[in-house]
Design an enzyme around this catalytic site. Structure first.
Site, short mmCIF file in Angstrom:
data_model
loop_
_atom_site.label_atom_id
_atom_site.label_comp_id
_atom_site.label_asym_id
_atom_site.label_seq_id
_atom_site.Cartn_x
_atom_site.Cartn_y
_atom_site.Cartn_z
N TYR A 1 111.76 -64.42 -30.63
CA TYR A 1 113.20 -64.46 -30.91
C TYR A 1 113.51 -65.42 -32.05
CZ TYR A 1 113.89 -62.02 -26.47
OH TYR A 1 113.86 -61.10 -25.45
N LYS B 1 100.21 -63.34 -21.29
CA LYS B 1 99.37 -62.19 -21.63
C LYS B 1 98.15 -62.72 -22.36
CE LYS B 1 98.76 -57.66 -21.64
NZ LYS B 1 98.29 -57.00 -20.41
N ASP C 1 102.21 -57.82 -17.18
CA ASP C 1 102.30 -56.46 -16.63
C ASP C 1 102.07 -56.47 -15.12
OD1 ASP C 1 99.75 -57.33 -17.30
OD2 ASP C 1 99.05 -55.40 -18.05
N ASP D 1 112.83 -62.73 -20.51
CA ASP D 1 113.99 -61.86 -20.70
C ASP D 1 113.83 -60.59 -19.87
OD1 ASP D 1 116.25 -60.63 -21.66
OD2 ASP D 1 115.63 -60.59 -23.75
N ASP E 1 115.65 -59.74 -15.82
CA ASP E 1 116.51 -58.56 -15.62
C ASP E 1 115.92 -57.65 -14.55
OD1 ASP E 1 118.30 -59.47 -17.45
OD2 ASP E 1 117.95 -57.92 -18.95
#
Length: 350
Positions: free
Chosen positions: A139, A189, A221, A245, A249
């Protein structure tokens, strides 16, 4: 806090003003001696000042003891240059106020199990906190567009963290886990990304200072799968900006509605910006359909984390629970309460 706390109210766009108004009503009802100042932000600010984060709004945010934020986002401004779009306001506030730690609780309220996309017996066990790093990662890394040697258009976004940034957010994760059930999962990851390998190394280093906390590492994942399969197994999760993020959600839908989840974004001294995670929802703006609970619960987080008013925060949490226990629901939860009626129910619960 030995002075009168100043709260900056930044209602923003879409349903932001509606839900923020209900949170303000609840705070007023508690008679906590707070003072409030409003300022425009996002698309609303662009309309009056030509910028989503005008200097006066930023100055208020810096001066305030805490910020209660609504939402930003307005399709009318989708054609603007990226730096002038409403969403840049929240990124600018995070950067200018050094709000590096995002706390997103996800907990099922009794009676809302059927609203979850998961089986009620699975949803009932959800009680977790996601700690998301907010000021690094893709970001805020170098980004842009270019043309390759073959003449192809290419976009790029740099994922990056340094060890100080990782250690800082890791420490928040461990400290949060200490106040909960002393279980921390660090999500990365590391099998693919060098940034994640550094992340994992530094988290392990910080772990030495918190021997009481059970630490586990999980690839993002797998974490996404486990959040659906067995969300009750999680207590505290710490992760980077991009993964946080997405996972936060996802967790919100596990508990039934994005309209129920608050968040806090904190600096190193405990000053914070508090906002519901649901966004501006322009399709229902001005219709009195929005669920104000996330904004009200964000106000409770503000009292707890920035103002040292834990007892008042507990009262708000209990009032929301009481309203839901009486069957009060907005449309997102399958009910017919308006935004103000839901606010009335919470006030009655106080």
């Amino acid at each position: 806090m030995n002075h009168t706390p100043l709260i900056a109210i930044l209602p923003g766009d879409g349903i932001g003003p509606e839900v923020t108004a209900e949170a303000r009503r609840v705070l007023d009802a508690l008679n906590l001696g707070l003072t409030f100042e409003d300022a425009p932000v996002g698309g609303a600010a662009y309309r009056v000042a030509g910028h989503p984060l005008p200097p006066d709004t930023l100055a208020l945010a810096k001066r305030a003891d805490a910020i209660l934020f609504g939402a930003v986002g307005d399709p009318a401004f989708d054609g603007l240059e990226r730096n002038l779009r409403p969403e840049q306001a929240i990124l600018g506030l995070r950067r200018e106020l050094a709000l590096f730690a995002n706390l997103r609780p996800a907990k099922i309220f009794p009676g809302l199990e059927d609203a979850s996309a998961l089986k009620p017996e699975i949803a009932r066990a959800i009680d977790l906190m996601i700690i998301r790093e907010l000021t690094g990662d893709v970001y805020f890394g170098e980004k842009g567009r270019r043309v390759t040697r073959k003449g192809l258009r290419e976009g790029y976004d740099q994922m990056r963290y340094d060890e100080v940034e990782v250690a800082r957010i890791a420490r928040v994760g461990f400290e949060t886990a200490m106040r909960r059930r002393r279980k921390l999962v660090s999500v990365d990851k590391a099998n693919v990304l060098e940034t994640s390998q550094l992340w994992r190394d530094v988290v392990n280093e910080v772990a030495r200072d918190f021997p009481q906390v059970e630490l586990a590492h999980m690839y993002v994942d797998n974490a996404a799968m486990q959040l659906v399969r067995a969300p009750g197994a999680f207590d505290t999760i710490v992760t980077g900006n991009l993964f946080g993020d997405i996972l936060s959600d996802q967790a919100s839908m596990c508990v039934g509605s994005i309209g129920m989840l608050p968040s806090a974004s904190l600096d190193e001294n405990g000053k914070g910006l508090y906002e519901p995670i649901h966004g501006s929802a322009p399709d229902i703006a001005g219709q009195g359909k929005a669920n104000p609970c996330a904004a009200i619960l964000s106000a409770a987080m503000m009292l707890r984390h920035s103002l040292g008013m834990a007892a008042a925060a507990d009262r708000i949490d209990a009032a929301v629970s009481a309203a839901l226990a009486l069957g009060k629901r907005t449309a997102d939860l399958g009910g017919d309460c308006s935004t103000q009626e839901m606010g009335d129910a919470v006030l009655a619960g106080l």
